[in-house]
Scaffold this motif. Structure first.
Motif, PDB file in Angstrom:
ATOM      1  N   ALA A 169       0.744  -1.206   0.054  1.00 44.80           N
ATOM      2  CA  ALA A 169      -0.037   0.045   0.008  1.00 44.80           C
ATOM      3  C   ALA A 169       0.914   1.241   0.120  1.00 44.80           C
ATOM      4  O   ALA A 169       0.581   2.015  -0.651  1.00 44.80           O
ATOM      5  N   GLN A 170       1.959   1.336   0.695  1.00 43.92           N
ATOM      6  CA  GLN A 170       2.774   2.440   0.988  1.00 43.92           C
ATOM      7  C   GLN A 170       3.615   2.298  -0.385  1.00 43.92           C
ATOM      8  O   GLN A 170       3.616   3.827  -1.008  1.00 43.92           O
ATOM      9  N   ALA A 171       3.986   1.608  -1.064  1.00 40.45           N
ATOM     10  CA  ALA A 171       4.635   1.562  -2.335  1.00 40.45           C
ATOM     11  C   ALA A 171       3.814   2.052  -3.466  1.00 40.45           C
ATOM     12  O   ALA A 171       4.017   3.177  -4.259  1.00 40.45           O
ATOM     13  N   THR A 172       2.344   1.515  -3.483  1.00 36.15           N
ATOM     14  CA  THR A 172       1.562   2.075  -4.230  1.00 36.15           C
ATOM     15  C   THR A 172       1.160   3.490  -4.069  1.00 36.15           C
ATOM     16  O   THR A 172       0.890   4.268  -5.247  1.00 36.15           O
ATOM     17  N   GLN A 173       0.947   4.148  -3.039  1.00 33.91           N
ATOM     18  CA  GLN A 173       0.773   5.417  -2.760  1.00 33.91           C
ATOM     19  C   GLN A 173       1.993   6.525  -3.414  1.00 33.91           C
ATOM     20  O   GLN A 173       1.880   7.348  -4.016  1.00 33.91           O
ATOM     21  N   ARG A 207       7.690  -3.040  -4.049  1.00 35.27           N
ATOM     22  CA  ARG A 207       6.513  -3.601  -4.128  1.00 35.27           C
ATOM     23  C   ARG A 207       6.743  -4.737  -5.065  1.00 35.27           C
ATOM     24  O   ARG A 207       6.072  -5.752  -4.624  1.00 35.27           O
ATOM     25  N   ALA A 208       7.638  -4.996  -6.186  1.00 36.32           N
ATOM     26  CA  ALA A 208       7.901  -6.166  -6.852  1.00 36.32           C
ATOM     27  C   ALA A 208       8.489  -7.383  -5.959  1.00 36.32           C
ATOM     28  O   ALA A 208       7.980  -8.232  -5.928  1.00 36.32           O
ATOM     29  N   LEU A 209       9.399  -6.770  -5.155  1.00 34.33           N
ATOM     30  CA  LEU A 209       9.902  -7.816  -4.283  1.00 34.33           C
ATOM     31  C   LEU A 209       8.969  -8.230  -3.159  1.00 34.33           C
ATOM     32  O   LEU A 209       8.856  -9.416  -2.961  1.00 34.33           O
ATOM     33  N   ILE A 219       3.879   5.420  -5.630  1.00 33.23           N
ATOM     34  CA  ILE A 219       3.933   5.474  -7.074  1.00 33.23           C
ATOM     35  C   ILE A 219       2.734   6.312  -7.723  1.00 33.23           C
ATOM     36  O   ILE A 219       3.033   7.219  -8.736  1.00 33.23           O
ATOM     37  N   ALA A 220       1.767   6.286  -6.992  1.00 37.92           N
ATOM     38  CA  ALA A 220       0.642   7.531  -7.361  1.00 37.92           C
ATOM     39  C   ALA A 220       1.214   8.607  -7.462  1.00 37.92           C
ATOM     40  O   ALA A 220       0.623   9.599  -8.244  1.00 37.92           O
ATOM     41  N   ALA A 221       1.926   9.025  -6.409  1.00 34.55           N
ATOM     42  CA  ALA A 221       2.485  10.424  -6.485  1.00 34.55           C
ATOM     43  C   ALA A 221       3.504  10.625  -7.146  1.00 34.55           C
ATOM     44  O   ALA A 221       3.527  11.674  -7.655  1.00 34.55           O
ATOM     45  N   ASN A 222       4.291   9.660  -7.396  1.00 35.03           N
ATOM     46  CA  ASN A 222       5.499   9.833  -8.442  1.00 35.03           C
ATOM     47  C   ASN A 222       5.593   8.504  -9.298  1.00 35.03           C
ATOM     48  O   ASN A 222       6.291   7.564  -8.829  1.00 35.03           O
ATOM     49  N   PRO A 223       4.933   8.399 -10.562  1.00 34.82           N
ATOM     50  CA  PRO A 223       5.045   7.475 -11.341  1.00 34.82           C
ATOM     51  C   PRO A 223       6.457   6.929 -11.614  1.00 34.82           C
ATOM     52  O   PRO A 223       6.424   5.913 -12.210  1.00 34.82           O
ATOM     53  N   SER A 224       7.426   7.877 -11.390  1.00 34.55           N
ATOM     54  CA  SER A 224       8.796   7.504 -11.985  1.00 34.55           C
ATOM     55  C   SER A 224       9.521   6.969 -10.624  1.00 34.55           C
ATOM     56  O   SER A 224      10.701   6.944 -10.746  1.00 34.55           O
ATOM     57  N   ASP A 225       8.905   6.529  -9.490  1.00 37.94           N
ATOM     58  CA  ASP A 225       9.603   6.182  -8.411  1.00 37.94           C
ATOM     59  C   ASP A 225      10.154   4.678  -8.458  1.00 37.94           C
ATOM     60  O   ASP A 225       9.235   3.923  -8.014  1.00 37.94           O
ATOM     61  N   SER A 226      11.398   4.655  -8.895  1.00 36.54           N
ATOM     62  CA  SER A 226      11.768   3.456  -9.306  1.00 36.54           C
ATOM     63  C   SER A 226      11.955   2.321  -7.997  1.00 36.54           C
ATOM     64  O   SER A 226      11.755   1.137  -7.868  1.00 36.54           O
ATOM     65  N   ALA A 227      12.393   3.076  -6.956  1.00 34.94           N
ATOM     66  CA  ALA A 227      12.611   2.524  -5.536  1.00 34.94           C
ATOM     67  C   ALA A 227      11.048   1.819  -5.155  1.00 34.94           C
ATOM     68  O   ALA A 227      11.077   0.675  -4.489  1.00 34.94           O
ATOM     69  N   ALA A 228      10.044   2.552  -5.346  1.00 35.97           N
ATOM     70  CA  ALA A 228       8.915   2.057  -4.842  1.00 35.97           C
ATOM     71  C   ALA A 228       8.310   0.819  -5.589  1.00 35.97           C
ATOM     72  O   ALA A 228       7.793  -0.178  -5.075  1.00 35.97           O
ATOM     73  N   TYR A 229       8.532   1.225  -7.217  1.00 33.18           N
ATOM     74  CA  TYR A 229       8.354  -0.479  -7.918  1.00 33.18           C
ATOM     75  C   TYR A 229       9.076  -1.467  -7.550  1.00 33.18           C
ATOM     76  O   TYR A 229       8.599  -2.526  -7.506  1.00 33.18           O
ATOM     77  N   LYS A 230      10.437  -1.290  -7.381  1.00 35.66           N
ATOM     78  CA  LYS A 230      11.280  -2.342  -6.821  1.00 35.66           C
ATOM     79  C   LYS A 230      10.564  -2.959  -5.401  1.00 35.66           C
ATOM     80  O   LYS A 230      10.406  -4.171  -5.351  1.00 35.66           O
ATOM     81  N   ASP A 252       2.755 -12.608 -11.417  1.00 36.52           N
ATOM     82  CA  ASP A 252       2.235 -11.839 -12.408  1.00 36.52           C
ATOM     83  C   ASP A 252       2.141 -10.232 -12.055  1.00 36.52           C
ATOM     84  O   ASP A 252       2.701  -9.571 -12.802  1.00 36.52           O
ATOM     85  N   ASP A 253       1.851 -10.042 -10.917  1.00 36.73           N
ATOM     86  CA  ASP A 253       2.037  -8.496 -10.474  1.00 36.73           C
ATOM     87  C   ASP A 253       3.426  -8.093 -10.424  1.00 36.73           C
ATOM     88  O   ASP A 253       3.596  -6.997 -10.878  1.00 36.73           O
ATOM     89  N   ALA A 254       4.121  -8.827  -9.548  1.00 42.30           N
ATOM     90  CA  ALA A 254       5.579  -8.454  -9.738  1.00 42.30           C
ATOM     91  C   ALA A 254       6.373  -8.289 -10.868  1.00 42.30           C
ATOM     92  O   ALA A 254       6.918  -7.373 -11.222  1.00 42.30           O
ATOM     93  N   MET A 255       5.716  -9.234 -12.001  1.00 43.62           N
ATOM     94  CA  MET A 255       6.176  -9.120 -13.324  1.00 43.62           C
ATOM     95  C   MET A 255       6.093  -7.688 -14.098  1.00 43.62           C
ATOM     96  O   MET A 255       6.748  -7.112 -14.765  1.00 43.62           O
TER      97      MET A 255
END
Length: 100
Positions: free
Chosen positions: A8-12, A27-29, A14-25, A38-41
């Motif tokens: 949830a924190q990572a998704t927030q 969340r994927a982990l 990403i919503a605030a900054n779609p270029s936040d690679s740390a949040a994507y990483k 599939d969601d991680a991929m």
């Protein structure tokens, strides 16, 4: 913090900054740990194809997921890229693929 709170924190973030690679990483982990592959991929693909990461761990993780899905060619491409970015991964990758 439990995995759902981390997602949830990572998704927030990403919503605030779609270029936040740390949040994507992050969340994927966590999604991988929860076996939501599939969601991680999807997050890994965004990191690689849209945000153009040069993080060897991202390529290694996507390669592992691709291998588990039977995409050997895609897995090999990702593992090669991971090794290009971090040659020290060779020992770890050799062991990982010998167990498959």
């Amino acid at each position: 913090m439990n995995p759902f709170e981390i997602i949830a924190q990572a998704t927030q973030a990403i919503a605030a900054n779609p270029s936040d690679s740390a949040a994507y990483k992050q969340r994927a982990l966590v999604l991988c740990q929860m076996q939501q592959f599939d969601d991680a991929m999807a997050d890994l693909d965004i990191l690689i194809n849209t945000l153009h990461t040069d993080d060897a761990e991202i390529f290694q993780l996507r390669g592992t997921l691709r291998m588990n899905k039977g995409d050997k060619a895609g897995a090999l491409d990702d593992m090669r890229k991971a090794l290009d970015l971090n040659p020290e991964l060779l020992q770890q990758l050799c062991g990982e693929f010998q167990t498959k």
